[in-house]
Design a protein around this motif. Structure first.
Motif, PDB file in Angstrom:
ATOM      1  N   UNK A  56     102.426  32.562 -96.695  1.00 43.84           N
ATOM      2  CA  UNK A  56     103.389  32.587 -97.738  1.00 43.84           C
ATOM      3  C   UNK A  56     104.608  33.056 -96.870  1.00 43.84           C
ATOM      4  N   UNK A  57     104.532  33.999 -95.874  1.00 40.31           N
ATOM      5  CA  UNK A  57     105.635  34.512 -95.244  1.00 40.31           C
ATOM      6  C   UNK A  57     106.332  33.200 -94.512  1.00 40.31           C
ATOM      7  N   UNK A  58     105.386  32.571 -93.686  1.00 38.70           N
ATOM      8  CA  UNK A  58     106.260  31.452 -92.948  1.00 38.70           C
ATOM      9  C   UNK A  58     106.426  30.513 -93.916  1.00 38.70           C
ATOM     10  N   UNK A  59     105.906  29.964 -95.331  1.00 39.59           N
ATOM     11  CA  UNK A  59     106.648  28.937 -96.056  1.00 39.59           C
ATOM     12  C   UNK A  59     108.175  29.487 -96.857  1.00 39.59           C
ATOM     13  N   UNK A  60     108.084  30.563 -96.659  1.00 41.88           N
ATOM     14  CA  UNK A  60     109.363  31.115 -97.313  1.00 41.88           C
ATOM     15  C   UNK A  60     110.824  30.615 -97.095  1.00 41.88           C
ATOM     16  N   UNK A  61     110.885  30.462 -95.816  1.00 41.13           N
ATOM     17  CA  UNK A  61     112.396  29.804 -95.279  1.00 41.13           C
ATOM     18  C   UNK A  61     112.388  28.354 -95.844  1.00 41.13           C
ATOM     19  N   UNK A  62     111.298  27.536 -95.833  1.00 39.79           N
ATOM     20  CA  UNK A  62     111.403  26.371 -96.405  1.00 39.79           C
ATOM     21  C   UNK A  62     111.689  26.279 -97.976  1.00 39.79           C
ATOM     22  N   UNK A  63     110.791  27.200 -98.581  1.00 41.31           N
ATOM     23  CA  UNK A  63     110.954  27.138-100.163  1.00 41.31           C
ATOM     24  C   UNK A  63     112.465  27.664-100.519  1.00 41.31           C
ATOM     25  N   UNK A  64     112.926  28.762 -99.681  1.00 40.94           N
ATOM     26  CA  UNK A  64     114.355  29.162 -99.869  1.00 40.94           C
ATOM     27  C   UNK A  64     115.257  28.005 -99.779  1.00 40.94           C
ATOM     28  N   UNK A  65     115.218  27.083 -98.803  1.00 38.67           N
ATOM     29  CA  UNK A  65     116.143  26.254 -98.818  1.00 38.67           C
ATOM     30  C   UNK A  65     116.146  25.026 -99.771  1.00 38.67           C
ATOM     31  N   UNK A  66     114.657  24.749-100.525  1.00 34.52           N
ATOM     32  CA  UNK A  66     114.702  24.023-101.530  1.00 34.52           C
ATOM     33  C   UNK A  66     115.159  24.654-102.707  1.00 34.52           C
ATOM     34  N   UNK A  67     115.039  25.996-102.932  1.00 36.40           N
ATOM     35  CA  UNK A  67     115.626  26.718-104.148  1.00 36.40           C
ATOM     36  C   UNK A  67     117.258  26.641-104.133  1.00 36.40           C
ATOM     37  N   UNK A  68     117.795  26.821-102.845  1.00 38.17           N
ATOM     38  CA  UNK A  68     119.191  26.780-102.879  1.00 38.17           C
ATOM     39  C   UNK A  68     119.670  25.179-103.219  1.00 38.17           C
ATOM     40  N   UNK A  69     118.888  24.414-102.807  1.00 39.61           N
ATOM     41  CA  UNK A  69     119.470  22.858-103.121  1.00 39.61           C
ATOM     42  C   UNK A  69     119.276  22.484-104.604  1.00 39.61           C
ATOM     43  N   UNK A  70     117.985  23.148-105.351  1.00 40.17           N
ATOM     44  CA  UNK A  70     118.242  22.904-106.659  1.00 40.17           C
ATOM     45  C   UNK A  70     118.928  23.866-107.407  1.00 40.17           C
ATOM     46  N   UNK A  71     119.169  24.755-107.188  1.00 37.61           N
ATOM     47  CA  UNK A  71     120.101  25.718-107.529  1.00 37.61           C
ATOM     48  C   UNK A  71     121.554  25.207-107.772  1.00 37.61           C
ATOM     49  N   UNK A  72     121.902  24.619-106.620  1.00 34.12           N
ATOM     50  CA  UNK A  72     123.250  23.929-106.604  1.00 34.12           C
ATOM     51  C   UNK A  72     123.143  22.791-107.547  1.00 34.12           C
ATOM     52  N   UNK A  73     122.342  22.154-107.781  1.00 33.88           N
ATOM     53  CA  UNK A  73     122.398  20.784-108.694  1.00 33.88           C
ATOM     54  C   UNK A  73     122.102  21.167-109.742  1.00 33.88           C
TER      55      UNK A  73
END
Length: 183
Positions: A56-73
């Motif tokens: 989960x720790x290693x996946x968090x940077x990828x998930x945060x990038x996806x989160x920011x992209x979705x949040x912007x849209x």
């Protein structure tokens, strides 16, 4: 060697002119969805024998990038990974000549149930030491995994994020931070 190698269906998929857009009768339908992280955690824990917390720790940077992209849209009040709220921007960080924002994530109260996120005062981390360790010159020491930050007895996760992506998702917070810091 596998009897089905090379796989003609895969070759046809990649060499087609419709770029993955098929009708129901035409063949496979490729659809982008949010990653099924718990399935991946289970798979890696079983097959690689990795600890779920490490995964989960290693996946968090990828998930945060996806989160920011979705949040912007689609600016909704969703949580990162179903558990973390965007708290604030800690600072600007330069790595490999590019500016990043170090974002603080706080565990959502509803996701925590009965867990508390405070710690005794005697284990506070010295902020100056945290900053010195973060500014390592050795490129091999640079780590993309989220860091844990303790402030006023609360635990935060810190991730390095693309400045423009954070600005697209949280324009008011980024502009306020940049004005406060005179950047």
């Amino acid at each position: 060697m596998d009897q089905n190698f090379p796989n003609n269906e895969i070759i046809e998929l990649y060499s087609s002119n419709n770029h993955g857009h098929f009708t129901e009768n035409d063949g496979p339908h490729i659809l982008w969805e949010s990653p099924k992280t718990e399935m991946l955690v289970d798979f890696l824990a079983y097959h690689q024998r990795w600890e779920p917390s490490y995964i989960r720790q290693r996946m968090l940077p990828m998930l945060s990038t996806i989160f920011f992209r979705e949040k912007a849209l689609n600016p909704t009040n969703t949580l990162l990974y179903g558990q973390y709220n965007f708290d604030s921007i800690q600072r600007v960080k330069v790595r490999f000549g590019h500016q990043f924002l170090v974002v603080k994530w706080k565990k959502d109260v509803h996701a925590m149930a009965s867990v508390t996120n405070t710690i005794p005062g005697d284990s506070d981390i010295d902020q100056k030491k945290l900053t010195e360790d973060d500014e390592s010159i050795d490129l091999l020491d640079e780590c993309n995994a989220p860091q844990i930050h303790v402030e006023d007895g609360c635990w935060f996760l810190l991730t390095d994020e693309n400045m423009e992506l954070v600005r697209a998702a949280f324009p008011e917070e980024v502009n306020r931070y940049l004005l406060e810091k005179g950047i």
